[in-house]
Design a protein around this motif. Structure first.
Motif, PDB file in Angstrom:
ATOM      1  N   SER A 119      43.034  37.314  47.803  1.00 16.04           N
ATOM      2  CA  SER A 119      43.347  36.285  46.794  1.00 16.04           C
ATOM      3  C   SER A 119      43.929  34.991  47.910  1.00 16.04           C
ATOM      4  O   SER A 119      44.657  35.056  48.931  1.00 16.04           O
ATOM      5  CB  SER A 119      44.489  36.686  46.096  1.00 16.04           C
ATOM      6  OG  SER A 119      45.654  36.907  46.487  1.00 16.04           O
ATOM      7  N   ALA A 141      44.034  42.975  39.664  1.00 15.44           N
ATOM      8  CA  ALA A 141      43.709  41.456  39.683  1.00 15.44           C
ATOM      9  C   ALA A 141      43.693  40.706  38.463  1.00 15.44           C
ATOM     10  O   ALA A 141      44.371  39.686  38.202  1.00 15.44           O
ATOM     11  CB  ALA A 141      42.102  41.137  40.308  1.00 15.44           C
ATOM     12  N   GLN A 192      46.475  37.856  37.482  1.00 14.50           N
ATOM     13  CA  GLN A 192      46.105  36.665  36.854  1.00 14.50           C
ATOM     14  C   GLN A 192      46.786  36.297  35.629  1.00 14.50           C
ATOM     15  O   GLN A 192      47.038  35.150  35.230  1.00 14.50           O
ATOM     16  CB  GLN A 192      44.467  36.433  36.544  1.00 14.50           C
ATOM     17  CG  GLN A 192      43.671  36.568  38.018  1.00 14.50           C
ATOM     18  CD  GLN A 192      43.787  35.197  38.664  1.00 14.50           C
ATOM     19  OE1 GLN A 192      44.620  34.256  38.378  1.00 14.50           O
ATOM     20  NE2 GLN A 192      42.787  34.744  39.443  1.00 14.50           N
ATOM     21  N   MET A 205      40.473  35.124  43.368  1.00 10.52           N
ATOM     22  CA  MET A 205      40.527  36.339  43.745  1.00 10.52           C
ATOM     23  C   MET A 205      39.158  37.058  43.761  1.00 10.52           C
ATOM     24  O   MET A 205      38.216  36.778  43.002  1.00 10.52           O
ATOM     25  CB  MET A 205      41.427  37.379  42.862  1.00 10.52           C
ATOM     26  CG  MET A 205      42.737  36.955  42.680  1.00 10.52           C
ATOM     27  SD  MET A 205      43.367  38.267  41.509  1.00 10.52           S
ATOM     28  CE  MET A 205      45.141  37.155  41.177  1.00 10.52           C
ATOM     29  N   GLY A 221      36.306  36.285  47.626  1.00 13.16           N
ATOM     30  CA  GLY A 221      37.399  35.650  47.356  1.00 13.16           C
ATOM     31  C   GLY A 221      37.332  34.242  47.658  1.00 13.16           C
ATOM     32  O   GLY A 221      37.908  33.323  46.655  1.00 13.16           O
TER      33      GLY A 221
END
Length: 158
Positions: free
Chosen positions: A13, A73, A77, A95, A121
């Protein structure tokens, strides 16, 4: 730290437009970056992830479970989007995840699986999570994924 070997899911990320944000926020950027790091670490290590590396605003985590990596992930987010950032800043993090069997060397993971995860990514837009076909397959048909097409990854044959 002993890294998980065998099949692992790798997450890369970074903040989209971080240089622009640094220029915009000046001294306030340090607090934004610290909060970003807190959210990423809390989301990823809380889901069983291992922090492999961090450079600037970029992270590299590994997970022994594909589902845990994707869940981390998504959680990150959501937390990033819900956070109240200063000066009306909208912090966007891209990501990418790939599942494979990287080699474990003296200083961490090695091999094309690591490169593939990093390239995935880098192909994402801020606020987006991209996954490889391998990761998608391991999640199974019940996974709620949106098809965004195929990407050509720099220096990758397929």
């Amino acid at each position: 730290m002993s890294l998980p070997a065998g099949t692992v899911t790798l997450l890369f990320s970074d903040i989209e437009g971080s240089t622009r944000l640094l220029q915009q926020l000046a001294d306030d950027y340090a607090a934004v970056e610290a909060e970003h790091r807190r959210i990423m670490r809390e989301s990823c290590t809380g889901a069983g992830g291992y922090e492999i590396d961090r450079q600037g605003d970029a992270f590299f985590f590994s997970f022994t479970s594909t589902r845990d990596g994707v869940a981390a992930a998504v959680a990150a987010q959501r937390a990033l989007a819900a956070n109240d950032w200063p000066d009306g800043v909208e912090l966007k993090v891209r990501m990418g995840l790939h599942t494979g069997e990287p080699s474990v060397g003296d200083e961490g993971y090695l091999g094309l699986d690591v490169v593939r995860a990093a390239r995935i990514g880098a192909a994402a837009h801020g606020g987006q999570i991209l996954v490889s076909e391998t990761t998608k397959a391991l999640l199974g048909p019940a996974a709620d994924l949106k098809e965004v097409g195929e990407y050509t990854l720099k220096d990758m044959d397929h």
